[in-house]
Design an enzyme around this catalytic site. Structure first.
Site, PDB file in Angstrom:
ATOM      1  N   HIS A 102       0.825  -1.209   0.000  1.00  0.00           N
ATOM      2  CA  HIS A 102       0.000   0.000   0.000  1.00  0.00           C
ATOM      3  C   HIS A 102       0.859   1.259   0.000  1.00  0.00           C
ATOM      4  O   HIS A 102       0.714   2.129  -0.878  1.00  0.00           O
ATOM      5  CB  HIS A 102      -0.917  -0.017   1.232  1.00  0.00           C
ATOM      6  CG  HIS A 102      -1.803   1.184   1.350  1.00  0.00           C
ATOM      7  ND1 HIS A 102      -3.132   1.165   1.017  1.00  0.00           N
ATOM      8  CD2 HIS A 102      -1.544   2.464   1.766  1.00  0.00           C
ATOM      9  CE1 HIS A 102      -3.660   2.366   1.210  1.00  0.00           C
ATOM     10  NE2 HIS A 102      -2.714   3.180   1.673  1.00  0.00           N
ATOM     11  N   GLU A 103       1.748   1.353   0.959  1.00  0.00           N
ATOM     12  CA  GLU A 103       2.580   2.563   1.055  1.00  0.00           C
ATOM     13  C   GLU A 103       3.553   2.660  -0.118  1.00  0.00           C
ATOM     14  O   GLU A 103       3.882   3.760  -0.574  1.00  0.00           O
ATOM     15  CB  GLU A 103       3.330   2.586   2.389  1.00  0.00           C
ATOM     16  CG  GLU A 103       2.429   2.576   3.612  1.00  0.00           C
ATOM     17  CD  GLU A 103       1.391   3.687   3.612  1.00  0.00           C
ATOM     18  OE1 GLU A 103       1.627   4.734   2.982  1.00  0.00           O
ATOM     19  OE2 GLU A 103       0.334   3.509   4.236  1.00  0.00           O
TER      20      GLU A 103
ATOM     21  N   HIS B  91       1.896   4.428  -2.910  1.00  0.00           N
ATOM     22  CA  HIS B  91       2.020   5.881  -2.763  1.00  0.00           C
ATOM     23  C   HIS B  91       3.407   6.340  -3.226  1.00  0.00           C
ATOM     24  O   HIS B  91       3.558   7.386  -3.863  1.00  0.00           O
ATOM     25  CB  HIS B  91       1.828   6.288  -1.305  1.00  0.00           C
ATOM     26  CG  HIS B  91       0.408   6.302  -0.833  1.00  0.00           C
ATOM     27  ND1 HIS B  91      -0.594   6.957  -1.512  1.00  0.00           N
ATOM     28  CD2 HIS B  91      -0.172   5.753   0.274  1.00  0.00           C
ATOM     29  CE1 HIS B  91      -1.738   6.813  -0.844  1.00  0.00           C
ATOM     30  NE2 HIS B  91      -1.505   6.088   0.248  1.00  0.00           N
TER      31      HIS B  91
ATOM     32  N   HIS C 127       3.730   6.631  -6.864  1.00  0.00           N
ATOM     33  CA  HIS C 127       3.048   7.850  -7.311  1.00  0.00           C
ATOM     34  C   HIS C 127       3.989   9.047  -7.200  1.00  0.00           C
ATOM     35  O   HIS C 127       4.022   9.916  -8.078  1.00  0.00           O
ATOM     36  CB  HIS C 127       1.802   8.059  -6.440  1.00  0.00           C
ATOM     37  CG  HIS C 127       0.725   8.861  -7.083  1.00  0.00           C
ATOM     38  ND1 HIS C 127      -0.467   9.157  -6.460  1.00  0.00           N
ATOM     39  CD2 HIS C 127       0.642   9.460  -8.298  1.00  0.00           C
ATOM     40  CE1 HIS C 127      -1.230   9.875  -7.258  1.00  0.00           C
ATOM     41  NE2 HIS C 127      -0.580  10.078  -8.381  1.00  0.00           N
TER      42      HIS C 127
END
Length: 692
Positions: A481-482, A485, A488
């Site tokens: 999940h992180e 990010h 991104h």
């Protein structure tokens, strides 16, 4: 003769860092440097703004919005932004009493400066002139112009003098209270410990949990075992401990944080924050704070948020009710028909149900998820999808010995980013997991691409004296999940830093992160890194099959939990009148529609709900479920084309990850997907059938 006058030490924020890729010189920074650099940054900012407003030339996009010195061909170096990025990261990942006190001191100063800028009438007039007269811009320039103009308006530029003064007071107080909220929560969390000296009370706890608790006790120079409210300690205890009274003690400690009659009580702070934000929104012409926030969200308005939350309740609650009944039935079967299951029992008996149904336990998987292998797997996934590579660089300074720094290179060998990875809990670190940046990405006036420095922060199970860090499947999902990010941020490729990377609307920002979680249960991905830390054997196919089959275990219950948080958030921030209800009973009423377990009178989520009180998610917590609809829909394309398909991945990178906030998020999504998303892919992934 000895020189008695000590030479004044220069501030490292002012100098050429002399570090690889101009990374932050953590080894040189002292606490006093922050305050000095903040004040100098404010001075330089004021000087720059004076230069802009007194510029005799006509206001243009370049000299007013982009802040480019056309004579020098340089962008304005924002010292204040640079120092703020570093300081805020330290407050979350490596704080102490001295930094906390400095944050309290600086908060009103920084808020005042922010207001001075946003309420500067002359500066706004120049921005307004550009907004009204300069329309021959690229789409990205147009987006920045609109964001700049609207930012001034939403910060009170159109208010009269009295309104501006009122707004100053409200925002300064809100900033201080949000900081106090976070500091109170951290102190309460770190202050609690369950100290056990009788080993018989540890029955059924896995060795990983016991060894970690023993290590914590040694670090605190105590005998026995110490369990804390940090997730890697709290969660295994609640899942495995047979000691019901101790589970109750841990549960109540966690769920009554910041409600006690002491200096860390957050009840009045939460009430005041809700009212401050309502007043700010109404001062700016909005009926509620949610209306103010949702103007710049994909959801658009309050009705669309409630439409999503209610649609999820209708689809998932019947299944969630049955899931809870199954757990209760097993508990009565094991303990007797008169057994009354309480909230501190749920993790314990739901885990037993998972074992009964799937013969799967998180501890079975830990040996296959040794952290260094997981790192190779997650980084390797990025290599498979996008061709990028990671190279450790010990020459890059870090803020704690636990932190590792990597250089990230694109497929063509060009430098892409710096990635910091900080995996373990410690005293000065907030709980949870997050991605942030020490430096964003931008392209300067001469076309030079300044690459980002991204930080990945988690709180994973720590290694012990005799075992490396062995993760749960849930921790692997958190990593993914992180890391989503982080991608991104690392793939950002825009002209303006304020539009790059994760600088997107809040209900779009979770798409790249939640998208990556899909890989956690994919056999082809697990096969790349899940090897037993002792034998080197790959995770067995039969175990992978059990993981896949159990993927949707308690999925509806988990959905209702997230929906309940969204309902609570919206209940606070759709207030139209002064909020004066008692927080705890208000909370019970606000989320009742999605609550499945008995609510206890003294427990309270609000006072520890950092997302909506201090973390930027006020009137935005629904965005996790909003983005989940997007991520399921997006991953369905990969499932169809192949989960490692390079062409699909390149499209996702080009249209989503690299574009930041340069266009409306739905425009970007449709460019990748070819259509708007629907809830259908999420329902299919979760095995939920909706009555038609």
């Amino acid at each position: 003769m000895t020189e008695n006058i000590e030479k004044k030490r220069s501030n490292p924020f002012y100098e050429d860092y002399g570090t690889p890729h101009y990374t932050v010189p953590f080894d040189k920074i002292q606490t006093a440097d922050y305050e000095e650099a903040f004040l100098e940054g404010i001075r330089r900012d004021d000087e720059e703004i004076d230069k802009i407003v007194n510029d005799p030339e006509e206001a243009t996009f370049e000299n007013t919005i982009a802040r480019v010195d056309l004579e020098k061909g340089e962008h304005y170096y924002d010292l204040l932004d640079c120092v703020s990025n570093v300081f805020s990261c330290m407050l979350s990942a490596e704080t102490n009493d001295e930094l906390d006190a400095l944050a309290q001191k600086l908060s009103p100063i920084l808020t005042k400066h922010s207001n001075d800028v946003s309420l500067n009438k002359q500066l706004f007039e120049r921005v307004k002139y550009v907004y009204e007269h300069h329309r021959e811009l690229t789409p990205e320039e147009q987006m920045l112009l609109e964001k700049s103009y609207d930012g001034f308006v939403r910060s009170g530029a159109l208010l009269d003098t009295a309104g501006k003064e009122r707004l100053r007071k409200l925002t300064e107080e809100a900033s201080m209270l949000a900081l106090q909220f976070s500091q109170n929560l951290l102190k309460e969390t770190k202050a609690y410990e369950l100290h056990i000296t009788d080993e018989q009370l540890l029955d059924d706890l896995p060795e990983t949990a016991k060894n970690s608790a023993a290590q914590t006790a040694r670090e605190r120079e105590k005998e026995g075992w110490i369990f804390t409210l940090d997730f890697p300690s709290f969660n295994p205890f609640m899942t495995y401990s047979t000691q019901r009274e101790l589970r109750k003690q841990m549960y109540m400690a966690r769920n009554t944080e910041c409600t006690h009659d002491n200096s860390e009580n957050n009840l009045d702070i939460c009430k005041r924050l809700v009212n401050l934000r309502r007043e700010i929104a109404q001062l700016l012409g909005f009926e509620t704070y949610a209306d103010y926030v949702l103007k710049h969200r994909m959801a658009g308005n309050v009705d669309h948020v409630y439409q999503l939350l209610n649609e999820l309740i209708d689809a998932y609650k019947p299944t969630a009710v049955n899931e809870v009944k199954e757990v209760e039935a097993l508990a009565r079967k094991l303990e007797g028909e008169d057994f009354n299951m309480m909230p501190w029992d749920f993790s314990y008996y739901s885990h037993k149900l998972q074992i009964e149904k799937y013969d799967l336990d998180a501890e079975m998987l830990r040996p296959y998820f040794e952290l260094s292998n997981v790192i190779k797997g997650v980084f390797g996934l990025a290599t498979k999808l996008y061709g990028i590579s990671f190279k450790p660089n010990a020459e890059i300074p870090v803020y704690h010995p636990d932190v590792k720094a990597y250089e990230v290179y694109d497929e063509d060998g060009s430098f892409l980013a710096v990635l910091y990875a900080d995996f373990y809990p410690r005293k000065g670190k907030q709980g949870g997991a997050w991605m942030t940046e020490f430096k964003g990405q931008w392209i300067d006036h001469k076309g030079r691409n300044s690459r980002p420095h991204v930080s990945l922060v988690m709180n994973f199970t720590k290694p012990t004296a005799d075992k490396p860090a062995l993760l749960t499947l849930g921790e692997v999902e958190t990593f993914l999940h992180e890391f989503g990010h982080s991608l991104h941020g690392m793939f950002a490729n825009t002209r303006f830093e304020s539009l790059s990377g994760t600088n997107v609307w809040w209900d779009f920002v979770e798409l790249p992160s939640q998208f990556m979680e899909n890989y956690a249960v994919e056999r082809a991905f697990l096969r790349t890194f899940a090897f037993h830390y002792q034998t080197g054997e790959p995770i067995p196919d039969e175990l992978i099959m059990r993981i896949v089959k159990s993927r949707n275990f308690m999925v509806a219950y988990a959905c209702m939990r997230q929906v309940s948080f969204g309902l609570l958030d919206m209940a606070y921030y759709t207030q139209k009148e002064p909020f004066d209800e008692a927080i705890i009973p208000f909370e019970k009423k606000a989320w009742k529609k999605a609550i499945l377990l008995e609510q206890l009178p003294d427990t309270c989520m609000t006072v520890q709900f950092s997302h909506i009180m201090a973390g930027g998610y006020a009137a935005g917590y629904y965005s996790y479920k909003w983005a989940e609809v997007l991520d399921a829909d997006a991953f369905s394309v990969f499932k169809k084309q192949g989960i490692f398909d390079r062409r699909t991945a390149q499209s996702f990178r080009d249209n989503i990850l690299s574009r930041g906030g340069t266009e409306h998020p739905m425009t970007l999504y449709k460019r990748f997907r070819g259509q708007e998303p629907t809830i259908d892919a999420l329902l299919e992934r979760n095995g939920i059938r909706r009555d038609k």
